[in-house]
Design an enzyme around this catalytic site. Sequence first.
Site, PDB file in Angstrom:
ATOM      1  N   SER A 276      -4.283 -11.468  -1.927  1.00 52.92           N
ATOM      2  CA  SER A 276      -2.804 -11.260  -2.114  1.00 52.92           C
ATOM      3  C   SER A 276      -2.424 -11.388  -3.500  1.00 52.92           C
ATOM      4  O   SER A 276      -2.875 -12.128  -4.026  1.00 52.92           O
ATOM      5  CB  SER A 276      -2.067 -12.024  -1.163  1.00 52.92           C
ATOM      6  OG  SER A 276      -0.703 -12.062  -1.245  1.00 52.92           O
TER       7      SER A 276
ATOM      8  N   LYS B 235       0.893  -1.170   0.161  1.00 51.51           N
ATOM      9  CA  LYS B 235      -0.187   0.091   0.066  1.00 51.51           C
ATOM     10  C   LYS B 235       0.676   1.270  -0.040  1.00 51.51           C
ATOM     11  O   LYS B 235       0.385   2.504  -0.207  1.00 51.51           O
ATOM     12  CB  LYS B 235      -0.798  -0.040   1.305  1.00 51.51           C
ATOM     13  CG  LYS B 235      -1.776  -1.254   1.524  1.00 51.51           C
ATOM     14  CD  LYS B 235      -2.564  -1.660   0.373  1.00 51.51           C
ATOM     15  CE  LYS B 235      -3.013  -2.957   0.182  1.00 51.51           C
ATOM     16  NZ  LYS B 235      -1.805  -4.156   0.553  1.00 51.51           N
TER      17      LYS B 235
END
Length: 560
Positions: A468, A121
């Site tokens: 993921s 992120k």
Amino acid sequence: MTSDKVKQGPERAPHRSLMKAMGYTDREIAAPWVGIVNAWNELVPGHIHLDRVARAAKTGVLAAGGTPMEFPAIGVCDGLAMGHAGMHYSLPSRELVADSIETMALAHQLDALVLITNCDKITPGMLMAAARVNIPAVLVSGGPMLAGRRNGRALSVSSVFEAVGAFKDGRLSEAELHDYEQRSCPGCGSCAGMFTANSMNCLSEALGLALPGNGTIPAVHAERIRLAKEAGTVVMSLLSKGIKPRDIMTMEAFFNALAVDMALGGSTNSILHLQAIAREAGLFLGLEAVEAVSRRTPNLCRLSPAGPHHVEDLDAAGGVPAVMHELLRKGLVNSRLITATGKTVGDNLAQAQNRDPGIIRPVDDPFSPDGGLAVLRGNLAPQGSVVKRSAVASQMLRHRGRARVFNSEDDAVRAIFAGRVERGDVVVIRYEGPRGGPGMREMLLPTSALAGMGLDQSVALVTDGRFSGATRGASVGHVSPEAERGGPIAFVEDGDWILLDIEAGNLSLEVPDDVLQSRKAGWLPPPPKFSTGYLARYASLVSSASLGAVLSPRENGHAR
């Protein structure tokens, strides 16, 4: 210079006095102020070495006549946050990264930024900030981790997650599991496969805001330090030329990034992040654009989890420039766009070479004629969903199975480990979307459990959450609208038939419309999981995943 508002004239004597309190000289105060945004910390393996990278970038700035001023950015390790409440904070942390950089850069009127990043992120958050504040900026990552080795096989953190599934299934001993734990992550850097961190670090090259090599030079190589020094020098050149992030990150640059994403078979998370970055640049990047680029762009790479190779192998084969050079042969990237080097994409690719066609397939001999990511629609995902097509076994490209429905990731994981999911099933995990999660938890635990137990080639997984980048198998995420907003996924019941047809771009629930409407009658979403703190605020503001899970969007078009 922007910083002149802080430092010039007799009325700014108090400001200069405060600068001198920190040891800055008159010459340093007079020079351009370059923020060195450093995500270094001692919690994330991709960040543990960023202090060295930041020092190198500061050296470059100093050598080019600027004054570097370092400040921090937070970073969540998705691996450590996986499988518990911490994962709720991962995607929302992207907004905190962007907001904090905006705050520091504009509060202190900085002239330019070097963004020292790594991991899932943090890189998109920094790119969002660069687009938002729109002062000259260069992004440089800490680079990928080298792959581990066990019995001649290359490993990464995903190998350990899958080993847990094999252990639970009785196919791996505790001693063997410990051996995986010891060998899979040999040192610093972002996890070694084409997972989200490395996807975004590669795409920052394709967007043009990072220098060639940013996405693939291993973290432990000296070339990574040289790249950081060059980034510090280059940002001063961008400042002198007046080239800003929005001059670089145009809509055509986002199309370049999407093309590279499809060629690499990057993480599905990259779609969320590219949409969010585009919004900050004043652009709208819809799933329709993603579909269009996917249809015309061949998949050239099958890196882990889609294949046995890792990012270090891509680097040795020529890296992102070699991938873009292959795409350029078919006119699939725009070579005329300006980049952070101050040169065009075409100039940057002039010396690019595909040194290993086994790692980067030639554009006329791809792994598949369409992209590594696919957008699926249908009555189960009217606003779209995303799957990493390149990581799906061929027999699962079309799958029809009965739903096994769970209202949380935790419930699904318990059922998988308990053997309550059977071959042929479609696992449905809901109330894990941007608002319902909140924060769209990554689901590496259930997907790895399925893979480790040998079910990834017979069981599909569908969720309004996300995955993921290390996930493999028929794993469909970002289902929109999400369950918490009353999307159709909220009304799936155990035993319903679901059809997944990736080649046709279809995700359908085989239940008549009138039955779905009757199920919806009187439906209310469950109470919020968080009523105070950041996650409560985030859930009240976040958009659909189909729009990038951004905060307070104008859902009918462009950003502010």
